[in-house]
Design a protein around this motif. Sequence first.
Motif, mmCIF file in Angstrom:
data_model
loop_
_atom_site.group_PDB
_atom_site.id
_atom_site.type_symbol
_atom_site.label_atom_id
_atom_site.label_comp_id
_atom_site.label_asym_id
_atom_site.label_seq_id
_atom_site.Cartn_x
_atom_site.Cartn_y
_atom_site.Cartn_z
ATOM 1 N N ILE A 165 0.838 -1.204 0.000
ATOM 2 C CA ILE A 165 0.000 0.000 0.000
ATOM 3 C C ILE A 165 0.871 1.252 0.000
ATOM 4 O O ILE A 165 1.775 1.405 0.831
ATOM 5 C CB ILE A 165 -0.938 0.010 1.222
ATOM 6 C CG1 ILE A 165 -1.917 -1.162 1.115
ATOM 7 C CG2 ILE A 165 -1.698 1.319 1.310
ATOM 8 C CD1 ILE A 165 -2.793 -1.342 2.317
ATOM 9 N N LYS A 166 0.587 2.148 -0.942
ATOM 10 C CA LYS A 166 1.329 3.400 -1.052
ATOM 11 C C LYS A 166 0.522 4.571 -0.533
ATOM 12 O O LYS A 166 0.976 5.342 0.296
ATOM 13 C CB LYS A 166 1.745 3.638 -2.505
ATOM 14 C CG LYS A 166 2.583 4.891 -2.704
ATOM 15 C CD LYS A 166 3.029 5.018 -4.156
ATOM 16 C CE LYS A 166 3.929 6.235 -4.339
ATOM 17 N NZ LYS A 166 4.354 6.387 -5.763
ATOM 18 N N SER B 26 -10.798 12.615 -0.260
ATOM 19 C CA SER B 26 -9.757 13.185 0.602
ATOM 20 C C SER B 26 -8.413 13.242 -0.120
ATOM 21 O O SER B 26 -8.220 12.617 -1.169
ATOM 22 C CB SER B 26 -9.610 12.326 1.862
ATOM 23 O OG SER B 26 -8.992 11.082 1.531
ATOM 24 N N GLU B 27 -7.508 13.980 0.443
ATOM 25 C CA GLU B 27 -6.126 13.920 -0.007
ATOM 26 C C GLU B 27 -5.556 12.551 0.364
ATOM 27 O O GLU B 27 -6.129 11.816 1.172
ATOM 28 C CB GLU B 27 -5.300 15.026 0.680
ATOM 29 C CG GLU B 27 -5.747 16.441 0.333
ATOM 30 C CD GLU B 27 -5.471 16.799 -1.116
ATOM 31 O OE1 GLU B 27 -4.509 16.236 -1.691
ATOM 32 O OE2 GLU B 27 -6.220 17.610 -1.689
ATOM 33 N N ALA B 28 -4.431 12.214 -0.236
ATOM 34 C CA ALA B 28 -3.797 10.930 0.093
ATOM 35 C C ALA B 28 -3.468 10.888 1.582
ATOM 36 O O ALA B 28 -2.922 11.844 2.140
ATOM 37 C CB ALA B 28 -2.539 10.748 -0.739
ATOM 38 N N GLN B 29 -3.824 9.786 2.243
ATOM 39 C CA GLN B 29 -3.597 9.637 3.675
ATOM 40 C C GLN B 29 -2.785 8.373 3.942
ATOM 41 O O GLN B 29 -2.619 7.520 3.067
ATOM 42 C CB GLN B 29 -4.938 9.535 4.420
ATOM 43 C CG GLN B 29 -5.858 10.722 4.222
ATOM 44 C CD GLN B 29 -7.130 10.571 5.046
ATOM 45 O OE1 GLN B 29 -7.081 10.256 6.244
ATOM 46 N NE2 GLN B 29 -8.273 10.797 4.407
ATOM 47 N N SER B 30 -2.327 8.265 5.179
ATOM 48 C CA SER B 30 -1.626 7.045 5.581
ATOM 49 C C SER B 30 -2.657 6.004 5.986
ATOM 50 O O SER B 30 -3.787 6.328 6.373
ATOM 51 C CB SER B 30 -0.704 7.332 6.768
ATOM 52 O OG SER B 30 -1.482 7.628 7.928
ATOM 53 N N LEU B 31 -2.291 4.761 5.899
ATOM 54 C CA LEU B 31 -3.175 3.689 6.304
ATOM 55 C C LEU B 31 -3.493 3.774 7.793
ATOM 56 O O LEU B 31 -4.620 3.505 8.220
ATOM 57 C CB LEU B 31 -2.540 2.339 5.975
ATOM 58 C CG LEU B 31 -3.357 1.102 6.363
ATOM 59 C CD1 LEU B 31 -4.729 1.125 5.713
ATOM 60 C CD2 LEU B 31 -2.609 -0.165 5.982
ATOM 61 N N GLU B 32 -2.499 4.173 8.601
ATOM 62 C CA GLU B 32 -2.735 4.302 10.037
ATOM 63 C C GLU B 32 -3.833 5.308 10.323
ATOM 64 O O GLU B 32 -4.703 5.092 11.171
ATOM 65 C CB GLU B 32 -1.436 4.720 10.750
ATOM 66 C CG GLU B 32 -0.441 3.593 10.936
ATOM 67 C CD GLU B 32 -0.971 2.535 11.885
ATOM 68 O OE1 GLU B 32 -1.755 2.880 12.796
ATOM 69 O OE2 GLU B 32 -0.609 1.357 11.720
ATOM 70 N N ALA B 33 -3.819 6.446 9.592
ATOM 71 C CA ALA B 33 -4.826 7.488 9.818
ATOM 72 C C ALA B 33 -6.219 6.972 9.461
ATOM 73 O O ALA B 33 -7.195 7.210 10.189
ATOM 74 C CB ALA B 33 -4.495 8.730 8.991
ATOM 75 N N ILE B 34 -6.322 6.250 8.345
ATOM 76 C CA ILE B 34 -7.622 5.713 7.929
ATOM 77 C C ILE B 34 -8.106 4.661 8.930
ATOM 78 O O ILE B 34 -9.278 4.613 9.300
ATOM 79 C CB ILE B 34 -7.524 5.102 6.517
ATOM 80 C CG1 ILE B 34 -7.387 6.209 5.469
ATOM 81 C CG2 ILE B 34 -8.738 4.231 6.201
ATOM 82 C CD1 ILE B 34 -8.621 7.061 5.287
ATOM 83 N N ALA B 35 -7.197 3.799 9.349
ATOM 84 C CA ALA B 35 -7.576 2.722 10.262
ATOM 85 C C ALA B 35 -8.048 3.251 11.610
ATOM 86 O O ALA B 35 -8.848 2.598 12.294
ATOM 87 C CB ALA B 35 -6.399 1.764 10.460
ATOM 88 N N GLN B 36 -7.562 4.423 12.022
ATOM 89 C CA GLN B 36 -7.937 4.988 13.312
ATOM 90 C C GLN B 36 -9.189 5.865 13.238
ATOM 91 O O GLN B 36 -9.726 6.266 14.270
ATOM 92 C CB GLN B 36 -6.771 5.820 13.879
ATOM 93 C CG GLN B 36 -5.561 5.004 14.279
ATOM 94 C CD GLN B 36 -5.897 3.978 15.349
ATOM 95 O OE1 GLN B 36 -6.621 4.269 16.302
ATOM 96 N NE2 GLN B 36 -5.369 2.764 15.188
ATOM 97 N N GLN B 37 -9.642 6.171 12.029
ATOM 98 C CA GLN B 37 -10.786 7.080 11.901
ATOM 99 C C GLN B 37 -12.050 6.423 12.424
ATOM 100 O O GLN B 37 -12.296 5.233 12.220
ATOM 101 C CB GLN B 37 -10.980 7.500 10.442
ATOM 102 C CG GLN B 37 -12.098 8.516 10.262
ATOM 103 C CD GLN B 37 -11.983 9.260 8.941
ATOM 104 O OE1 GLN B 37 -10.912 9.292 8.342
ATOM 105 N NE2 GLN B 37 -13.062 9.860 8.509
#
Length: 574
Positions: free
Chosen positions: A154-155, A176-187
């Motif tokens: 995942i990029k 959204s703008e490109a985000q990190s997987l960690e940020a998405i997973a915590q949302q």
Amino acid sequence: MLKTFTHASLGLTPIDTIHGNLKGLKSSQLKQLQRLYQQSVPGDRLTTPELAQRIAAISSELNQPVSIYLNRRGKVIRVGVGAPRETQIPPLELPRYGAERLSGIRCLTASPKDHPPNEACLTSMVLQRLDALVTFTLSGSGSTQRGRGSVGYIKNVYLSHLLPQNHPSHAYWQVSEAQSLEAIAQQDFLDLVENLEAEFRRDFTAQRVEAGHDRVILVGLQTEGIGDRRFQDGLTELERLVDTAGGEVLFKMEQKRAKPHPQTLVGSGKVEEIALQVQTLGANLVVFDQDLSPAQGRNIERQLGVKVCDRTEVILDIFAQRAQSQAGKLQVELAQLEYMLPRLVGRGQAMSRLGGGIGTRGPGETKLETERRTIQSRLSRLQKEVDQLQAHRSRMRSQRQRQDVPTFAIVGYTNAGKSTLINALTNAEVYAADQLFATLDPTTRRLTLIDENHETQTILLTDTVGFIHELPPALVDAFRATLEEVTEADALIHVVDLSHPAWRHQLTSVEKILADMPIMPAQALLVFNKLDQVSSEALQDAKLLHPNAVYISASDRLGFETLRQRLAQMLKQL
């Protein structure tokens, strides 16, 4: 080539079906896809890093997008090879929801290409009214993000969701703008959905119509040979028909084509546009201004997921609402069944009360054949009753003719003011309203005339069903007993609504219908109504075109003296 990989080849249960493009995939790869059904995420999370990694790894190995769909409990309910557009849930299989809610389903999709979701993916999100669309894009090789454990290929991650129509951007969606997987997973996923649905509810409440009304999108098709003015007049008339039937028009869509598309009337691109409006506005009915073939109706409904009908079906619905007498109800039911017969697929169960059981089924008949037999049996019965009605009215006319009382039939376009006229002349108390097809059943009343010699004579005035351009053939056939009141009359009074912008077209339409009838009275008087609503310029134009016509206002009783005189003159010529 698109096909479905089912439990038949791998021993899977129906819930483990893999959708999309499966050509060339190995058995081990298909089993990896099937195992995704065993995955789940916490109900308040969009995804987990572990699930995202599994999807990305499979997508990278297949070198194709992989999409999975989850419900709000976090359970995987659909797995497919391909982007959301190729793997989307058919509209008819989606949960029922309104304009103030989302579908309760979200999509996670991994793509080997590193770019944000394209318009096709976002359109699919709208069509399915997804809670959210999470797009994982992959790097060429190796791991580029690391958190708790390896995150695979995942990029970038993009979060997309719908927007209410009152949003300042006037867009269907937000990416959204490109985000990190960690940020998405915590949302907090539930917080996102609850806030979105609160906005949709506010938007829906602001445009809410009365409960019980259909929320309608109109679709007009302008083909070669149909001028702009005639097309717009037809679409306006269709809007009035929908309003008369009890619907609320939310949006009108138009298209120009050389000729109708054989499968969908308007083409796949326009059907997709309609589907977007259906989901965005929360419409539950789409009405086309041209008649749909049975196949076209089924194809469009399958793609939209809501009921679809054409102009004829709207008119039939109005007739069903307006019919008051037993004869009127009989004729309406006959017209509806004749219209329904070639469109039977999926609609026959409601007819089961009309027949069925032992002795009604042939050997090896399918459900469709049984339905067809049921309706054809009912049609035959109704046809006999209409024939009896026709004979009864014929006897009534014969009695009137023996009494030597001439009959004048009032004809005209729907809503021209025919019932208002007969009420004003004879105090008939026929129901009259500013509606299309306000009355269906013919009403006959006596009218006394005084000629220039002060002699009195009596005629019978008959108010008939209103006409409309391209009157549906099913109605013409079913209402032949009523329309015979026109053919058997001694003279006609053709009422025209002069205040209507398309009065010329309406006049021509009525004359065309009358010309197609087998027998017509020799005498006819043209009467232009609603004089009180017409400008002096429009009146002058009409008088130049029709100098021998009578100009009245039935509601204000203007011009009645002239009308009576002309009727007395016609009576002498009979």
